[in-house]
Scaffold this motif. Structure first.
Motif, PDB file in Angstrom:
ATOM      1  N   SER A 166      27.773 -18.420  96.046  1.00 47.56           N
ATOM      2  CA  SER A 166      28.512 -17.712  94.990  1.00 47.56           C
ATOM      3  C   SER A 166      27.560 -17.160  93.934  1.00 47.56           C
ATOM      4  CB  SER A 166      29.536 -18.657  94.347  1.00 47.56           C
ATOM      5  OG  SER A 166      30.457 -19.136  95.303  1.00 47.56           O
ATOM      6  N   ILE A 167      26.542 -17.927  93.576  1.00 48.87           N
ATOM      7  CA  ILE A 167      25.557 -17.444  92.604  1.00 48.87           C
ATOM      8  C   ILE A 167      24.818 -16.232  93.163  1.00 48.87           C
ATOM      9  CG2 ILE A 167      23.430 -18.020  91.363  1.00 48.87           C
ATOM     10  CD1 ILE A 167      24.437 -20.912  91.265  1.00 48.87           C
ATOM     11  N   HIS A 168      24.424 -16.325  94.426  1.00 51.40           N
ATOM     12  CA  HIS A 168      23.700 -15.207  95.046  1.00 51.40           C
ATOM     13  C   HIS A 168      24.588 -13.971  95.143  1.00 51.40           C
ATOM     14  CE1 HIS A 168      21.841 -12.860  98.374  1.00 51.40           C
ATOM     15  NE2 HIS A 168      20.731 -13.251  97.774  1.00 51.40           N
ATOM     16  N   ARG A 169      25.853 -14.177  95.428  1.00 53.22           N
ATOM     17  CA  ARG A 169      26.773 -13.036  95.531  1.00 53.22           C
ATOM     18  C   ARG A 169      26.953 -12.341  94.181  1.00 53.22           C
ATOM     19  NH1 ARG A 169      33.224 -13.069  96.613  1.00 53.22           N
ATOM     20  NH2 ARG A 169      33.457 -10.873  97.169  1.00 53.22           N
ATOM     21  N   GLN A 170      26.910 -13.094  93.107  1.00 52.51           N
ATOM     22  CA  GLN A 170      27.074 -12.520  91.769  1.00 52.51           C
ATOM     23  C   GLN A 170      25.729 -12.263  91.094  1.00 52.51           C
ATOM     24  OE1 GLN A 170      30.067 -11.662  90.699  1.00 52.51           O
ATOM     25  NE2 GLN A 170      31.016 -12.527  92.537  1.00 52.51           N
ATOM     26  N   ARG A 171      24.672 -12.079  91.896  1.00 51.17           N
ATOM     27  CA  ARG A 171      23.321 -11.944  91.329  1.00 51.17           C
ATOM     28  C   ARG A 171      23.164 -10.729  90.437  1.00 51.17           C
ATOM     29  NH1 ARG A 171      23.560 -10.703  96.588  1.00 51.17           N
ATOM     30  NH2 ARG A 171      22.696  -8.723  97.351  1.00 51.17           N
ATOM     31  N   ARG A 172      23.979  -9.710  90.622  1.00 46.40           N
ATOM     32  CA  ARG A 172      23.902  -8.513  89.783  1.00 46.40           C
ATOM     33  C   ARG A 172      24.830  -8.589  88.575  1.00 46.40           C
ATOM     34  NH1 ARG A 172      23.725  -3.671  94.368  1.00 46.40           N
ATOM     35  NH2 ARG A 172      21.821  -4.410  95.423  1.00 46.40           N
ATOM     36  N   ASN A 173      25.526  -9.679  88.454  1.00 39.43           N
ATOM     37  CA  ASN A 173      26.461  -9.860  87.346  1.00 39.43           C
ATOM     38  C   ASN A 173      26.186 -11.228  86.728  1.00 39.43           C
ATOM     39  OD1 ASN A 173      28.617  -9.920  85.565  1.00 39.43           O
ATOM     40  ND2 ASN A 173      30.068  -9.073  87.044  1.00 39.43           N
ATOM     41  N   ALA A 174      25.201 -11.274  85.856  1.00 34.22           N
ATOM     42  CA  ALA A 174      24.739 -12.552  85.304  1.00 34.22           C
ATOM     43  C   ALA A 174      25.831 -13.284  84.540  1.00 34.22           C
ATOM     44  CB  ALA A 174      23.540 -12.318  84.387  1.00 34.22           C
ATOM     45  N   SER A 175      26.739 -12.546  83.899  1.00 39.06           N
ATOM     46  CA  SER A 175      27.789 -13.194  83.121  1.00 39.06           C
ATOM     47  C   SER A 175      28.766 -13.945  84.010  1.00 39.06           C
ATOM     48  CB  SER A 175      28.543 -12.156  82.279  1.00 39.06           C
ATOM     49  OG  SER A 175      29.138 -11.177  83.118  1.00 39.06           O
ATOM     50  N   GLN A 176      28.855 -13.581  85.296  1.00 36.81           N
ATOM     51  CA  GLN A 176      29.690 -14.330  86.231  1.00 36.81           C
ATOM     52  C   GLN A 176      28.883 -15.384  86.986  1.00 36.81           C
ATOM     53  OE1 GLN A 176      31.546 -11.230  88.604  1.00 36.81           O
ATOM     54  NE2 GLN A 176      33.329 -11.160  87.244  1.00 36.81           N
ATOM     55  N   ALA A 177      27.596 -15.129  87.196  1.00 36.27           N
ATOM     56  CA  ALA A 177      26.752 -16.121  87.862  1.00 36.27           C
ATOM     57  C   ALA A 177      26.450 -17.304  86.943  1.00 36.27           C
ATOM     58  CB  ALA A 177      25.445 -15.466  88.316  1.00 36.27           C
ATOM     59  N   PHE A 178      26.410 -17.058  85.631  1.00 30.78           N
ATOM     60  CA  PHE A 178      26.036 -18.113  84.686  1.00 30.78           C
ATOM     61  C   PHE A 178      26.979 -19.317  84.736  1.00 30.78           C
ATOM     62  CE2 PHE A 178      26.339 -19.666  80.177  1.00 30.78           C
ATOM     63  CZ  PHE A 178      25.204 -20.454  80.242  1.00 30.78           C
ATOM     64  N   PRO A 179      28.329 -19.133  84.644  1.00 29.66           N
ATOM     65  CA  PRO A 179      29.196 -20.328  84.705  1.00 29.66           C
ATOM     66  C   PRO A 179      29.106 -21.066  86.042  1.00 29.66           C
ATOM     67  CG  PRO A 179      30.504 -18.308  84.743  1.00 29.66           C
ATOM     68  CD  PRO A 179      29.115 -17.913  84.387  1.00 29.66           C
ATOM     69  N   ILE A 180      28.830 -20.337  87.145  1.00 30.80           N
ATOM     70  CA  ILE A 180      28.663 -21.026  88.432  1.00 30.80           C
ATOM     71  C   ILE A 180      27.395 -21.867  88.392  1.00 30.80           C
ATOM     72  CG2 ILE A 180      28.594 -20.725  90.928  1.00 30.80           C
ATOM     73  CD1 ILE A 180      29.708 -17.921  90.530  1.00 30.80           C
ATOM     74  N   ASN A 464      25.227  -8.714  80.384  1.00 34.59           N
ATOM     75  CA  ASN A 464      24.539  -9.153  81.595  1.00 34.59           C
ATOM     76  C   ASN A 464      23.020  -9.292  81.433  1.00 34.59           C
ATOM     77  OD1 ASN A 464      26.561  -9.744  83.411  1.00 34.59           O
ATOM     78  ND2 ASN A 464      26.751  -7.649  84.150  1.00 34.59           N
ATOM     79  N   PRO A 465      22.333  -8.269  80.909  1.00 40.29           N
ATOM     80  CA  PRO A 465      20.859  -8.389  80.807  1.00 40.29           C
ATOM     81  C   PRO A 465      20.405  -9.542  79.912  1.00 40.29           C
ATOM     82  CG  PRO A 465      21.572  -6.115  80.529  1.00 40.29           C
ATOM     83  CD  PRO A 465      22.795  -6.957  80.447  1.00 40.29           C
ATOM     84  N   LEU A 466      21.203  -9.851  78.877  1.00 40.87           N
ATOM     85  CA  LEU A 466      20.787 -10.874  77.918  1.00 40.87           C
ATOM     86  C   LEU A 466      21.205 -12.286  78.337  1.00 40.87           C
ATOM     87  CD1 LEU A 466      21.645  -8.922  74.652  1.00 40.87           C
ATOM     88  CD2 LEU A 466      19.380  -9.360  75.599  1.00 40.87           C
ATOM     89  N   VAL A 467      22.131 -12.388  79.287  1.00 42.00           N
ATOM     90  CA  VAL A 467      22.590 -13.690  79.745  1.00 42.00           C
ATOM     91  C   VAL A 467      21.812 -14.148  80.976  1.00 42.00           C
ATOM     92  CG1 VAL A 467      24.596 -14.951  80.654  1.00 42.00           C
ATOM     93  CG2 VAL A 467      24.872 -13.367  78.766  1.00 42.00           C
ATOM     94  N   ALA A 468      21.170 -13.197  81.662  1.00 45.11           N
ATOM     95  CA  ALA A 468      20.426 -13.540  82.875  1.00 45.11           C
ATOM     96  C   ALA A 468      19.408 -14.658  82.652  1.00 45.11           C
ATOM     97  CB  ALA A 468      19.745 -12.287  83.439  1.00 45.11           C
ATOM     98  N   PRO A 469      18.637 -14.659  81.555  1.00 44.28           N
ATOM     99  CA  PRO A 469      17.695 -15.775  81.349  1.00 44.28           C
ATOM    100  C   PRO A 469      18.378 -17.134  81.257  1.00 44.28           C
ATOM    101  CG  PRO A 469      17.121 -13.927  79.941  1.00 44.28           C
ATOM    102  CD  PRO A 469      18.450 -13.606  80.536  1.00 44.28           C
ATOM    103  N   ALA A 470      19.569 -17.183  80.661  1.00 43.71           N
ATOM    104  CA  ALA A 470      20.295 -18.453  80.569  1.00 43.71           C
ATOM    105  C   ALA A 470      20.711 -18.939  81.949  1.00 43.71           C
ATOM    106  CB  ALA A 470      21.516 -18.301  79.670  1.00 43.71           C
TER     107      ALA A 470
END
Length: 497
Positions: A166-180, A464-470
């Motif tokens: 799921s994280i890999h699938r949302q790799r272009r959408n950090a705001s959705q990958a972050f909670p996973i 998205n760009p600013l949440v990716a590091p988190a």
């Protein structure tokens, strides 16, 4: 998420470490070394061979033989020497077949175990196939236990693989990958991994809670209709698993309400009916077993066990519950993060400051996500306006809070009359973490975190760009957790090599 190779490297490292921990844990951890493991193994046997209502005689105050499975008590010096571990009948477990062992355990009436709190059995469903197969193949007790423990570990790998995918699938959408990634951060805690390599029903409750939370988080994804239908059909089954422990009923109810709010398809009659049935069956079993459980506890704890609390005692319970979490918060967090097991078999993580470092890292990750959200949305705002937390946030927080008070209520009735409550353990909070992640996700972007007044899609694109590091940082901490878990398993169990 950028740089993409960093994400792929972290996901690959976590996948490899998860497989390694499974192999190492199954090989090194002593049999029956998890908390109350001998009782859990017997309950798994009861559920596998007497599904539905476990053998019970309320008149005599009796429960299933599983409640009296005192042996084999973990004896670390006997690891690898089956003849050293004896059953109550005196037969070596390495030669005694599973079905013969339970025949040999005496049915002792009301002189029972402290661990006989009523369980509906849903949290042992994953162990029914291995237990029945072990009996069919005439396995001995130790081999039967190892097979059941391996199935638990494989299920942990399966849920973990779904999180990684799921994280890999949302790799272009950090705001959705972050909670996973946050779900994984909680699911891959050392204490959770340790329980996954056991036959404890507590582990399935946590795994089911993670799957429920993942489905709730996926409401904003574009899913094929068949996959969505399968996810909805699976929810009542997951509810039944979590309700294997009654104090978690509020988080199940909160999850069902959130599913109803987020998925229009969940408002159909079949989903509501199936969800209600997942509640009715465990509650019916609890009602059937209450008399026997009260007799068991009263034989050891006194007449106060299971009594209805008076108004004065209710006030004391409420204040004592709050005082317990306030006074023991640090120790409970330490247990949840950095303790393998509990009681005499507990093994504190090395170094002992690990939980302090972990808390700082988690707070830094959450803080950076919130700050990144505010910074990303700043250009979109015509002016900041405060807004109250969304209904999703309130439902999630209410479910977690009520579950905590139900845990305290159970301890007050069946375990202790003193405050702060004795017997509270950090692992009790593992099933609560996934719903907290759902609530944080609802608040973080669409609640009072400066996203009010904007559509979810526009807000997510902006941050998205600013949440990716988190999100990447959460995966880094998960990797460190797995490394330190392996380090400590080798430290405590290297003698079995």
């Amino acid at each position: 998420m950028r740089p993409r190779w960093v994400l792929n490297a972290l996901l690959f490292a976590i996948a490899v470490l998860l497989v390694v921990q499974f192999v190492v844990s199954q090989r090194l951890i002593y049999p029956f070394d998890a908390p109350d493991e001998r009782v859990h193994f017997a309950r798994a046997h009861d559920v596998a061979f007497a599904p539905g209502v476990v053998k019970l005689s309320t008149a005599a105050g009796k429960v299933a033989v599983g409640a009296f499975f005192y042996d084999p008590q973990p004896v670390n010096e006997c690891y690898g020497k089956p003849d050293c571990l004896l059953s109550p009948s005196g037969s070596p477990l390495g030669r005694l077949r599973l079905e013969h062992f339970f025949r040999d355990v005496p049915f002792q009436g009301a002189a029972g175990s402290d661990n006989s709190f009523p369980y509906a059995g849903g949290n042992y469903l994953h162990l029914i196939p291995p237990m029945r197969l072990a009996s069919l193949l005439h396995f001995n007790v130790l081999d039967s236990y190892r097979m059941a423990r391996a199935v638990s570990g494989l299920l942990f790998l399966g849920v973990s693989a779904l999180l990684l995918f799921s994280i890999h699938r949302q790799r272009r959408n950090a705001s959705q990958a972050f909670p996973i990634a946050l779900l994984g951060l909680g699911f891959w805690l050392p204490s959770s991994i340790f329980l996954s390599n056991s036959v404890s029903g507590d582990y399935l409750v946590t795994a089911a809670s993670v799957l429920i939370a993942l489905f709730l988080l996926s409401a904003s994804w574009s899913m094929p209709p068949r996959l969505l239908s399968f996810g909805l059909m699976l929810q009542p089954v997951l509810y039944f698993m979590v309700l294997g422990k009654l104090p978690y009923a509020p988080i199940v109810l909160a999850s069902a309400v959130l599913t109803w709010l987020r998925y229009p398809q969940a408002r159909s009659g079949w989903f509501v009916g199936a969800s209600l049935m997942s509640f009715v069956l465990p509650l019916w079993w609890y009602g059937q077993s209450r008399g026997a459980v009260l007799a068991l506890f009263q034989s050891q704890r006194g007449d106060w066990v299971g009594a209805t609390l008076t108004p004065v005692e209710l006030v004391q319970w409420l204040s004592g519950s709050v005082g317990t979490v306030v006074s023991q918060f640090g120790d409970l967090y330490r247990q949840m993060v950095a303790v393998l097991g509990n009681g005499p078999a507990a093994r504190l993580f090395v170094p002992e400051v690990f939980h302090h470092i972990h808390a700082v890292l988690v707070l830094a990750i959450l803080g950076s996500a919130v700050c990144g959200t505010i910074a990303g949305l700043a250009p979109l705002r015509a002016g900041f306006r405060c807004c109250v937390p969304s209904r999703d946030v309130m439902v999630a927080v209410l479910g977690v809070g009520l579950s905590y008070f139900m845990i305290c209520y159970g301890l007050r009735l069946y375990w202790t009359t003193s405050y702060p409550l004795d017997g509270m353990q950090g692992r009790y909070f593992l099933p609560l973490l996934p719903l907290l992640v759902v609530g944080f996700d609802a608040w973080w972007l669409s609640g009072s975190s400066a996203a009010c007044g904007w559509s979810s899609s526009a807000s997510r694109c902006a941050v998205n760009p600013l949440v990716a590091p988190a999100a990447l940082s959460a995966l880094v901490v998960s990797t460190l957790q797995l490394i330190f878990y392996l380090k400590n398993v080798f430290h405590f169990y290297s003698a079995s090599l």
